[in-house]
Design a protein around this motif. Structure first.
Motif, mmCIF file in Angstrom:
data_model
loop_
_atom_site.group_PDB
_atom_site.id
_atom_site.type_symbol
_atom_site.label_atom_id
_atom_site.label_comp_id
_atom_site.label_asym_id
_atom_site.label_seq_id
_atom_site.Cartn_x
_atom_site.Cartn_y
_atom_site.Cartn_z
ATOM 1 N N ILE A 64 -23.636 -34.736 8.979
ATOM 2 C CA ILE A 64 -23.093 -33.397 8.841
ATOM 3 C C ILE A 64 -24.166 -32.340 8.684
ATOM 4 N N ASN B 150 -25.478 -27.451 5.530
ATOM 5 C CA ASN B 150 -24.614 -26.605 4.935
ATOM 6 C C ASN B 150 -23.114 -26.889 4.983
ATOM 7 N N TRP B 151 -22.686 -27.981 5.455
ATOM 8 C CA TRP B 151 -21.495 -28.498 5.119
ATOM 9 C C TRP B 151 -21.205 -29.585 4.150
ATOM 10 N N PRO C 48 -14.786 -32.875 7.325
ATOM 11 C CA PRO C 48 -16.365 -31.987 7.309
ATOM 12 C C PRO C 48 -15.931 -30.533 6.900
ATOM 13 N N ALA D 163 -17.027 -26.870 7.133
ATOM 14 C CA ALA D 163 -18.127 -26.105 7.653
ATOM 15 C C ALA D 163 -17.936 -24.910 6.914
ATOM 16 N N GLU E 258 -18.337 -20.528 10.081
ATOM 17 C CA GLU E 258 -18.607 -21.313 11.159
ATOM 18 C C GLU E 258 -17.068 -21.880 11.465
ATOM 19 N N GLN E 259 -16.336 -22.126 10.450
ATOM 20 C CA GLN E 259 -15.020 -22.592 11.045
ATOM 21 C C GLN E 259 -14.387 -21.713 12.084
#
Length: 167
Positions: free
Chosen positions: A5, A8-9, A139, A141, A145-146
């Motif tokens: 991933i 930053n996740w 994961p 995010a 970003e989500q």
């Protein structure tokens, strides 16, 4: 399942990002609404949004539109839905996201249907296997970003639906 991933996740398990409530059959179910009753979300209402019964709020497990519903018992165990208010039936589990965008989690769970459904628990009636479900790697995010991922998916899936309609 998930190999890498972005830096930053964060990778967690499902049990770390939701509160859950299993549905149950309320003490009072009636065929028509009144001021003291709310829609009863049984499997038919879950699949088609057709409300056939109404439940008393006092003896029901109540969900909100933001909650994610998952069929917990039956041949379609693992199927997810969202966007309903009411009392949930005994074959359904409600998930309330913590720290994550509800639609982001919903779309992720949709992608896990085959995995969840093909690993049931039980011999007569299949059920979601809690050991498998709660330990699915999820994961996370960053928040913005989500939102971008959900927006992109919604746009692409709308195109898919339009193509299906034309066919």
């Amino acid at each position: 399942m998930m190999n890498t991933i972005p830096d930053n996740w964060v990778l967690v398990t499902l049990k770390d990002v939701v509160c859950h409530t299993k549905g149950k059959k309320p003490k009072i179910l009636k065929p028509s609404p009144d001021k003291t009753l709310i829609p009863y979300i049984d499997i038919k209402a879950f699949e088609s949004s057709q409300i056939r019964q109404y439940a008393d709020i006092k003896s029901a497990n109540v969900i909100k539109e933001r909650d994610i519903l998952i069929v917990w018992d039956g041949a379609r165990s693992g199927l997810v839905g969202q966007g309903q208010n009411g009392a949930i039936g005994s074959t359904i589990m409600a998930l309330t996201p913590i720290y994550v965008n509800s639609k982001y989690l919903f779309r992720f769970l949709q992608s896990q249907y085959d995995y969840i459904n093909s690993n049931p628990r039980g011999t007569g009636i299949p059920h979601v296997d809690p050991n498998i479900f709660w330990n699915i790697n999820f994961p996370i995010a960053p928040s913005k970003e989500q939102e971008r991922i959900v927006a992109k998916l919604e746009k692409l899936l709308a195109k898919v639906d339009n193509c299906k309609d034309r066919l």
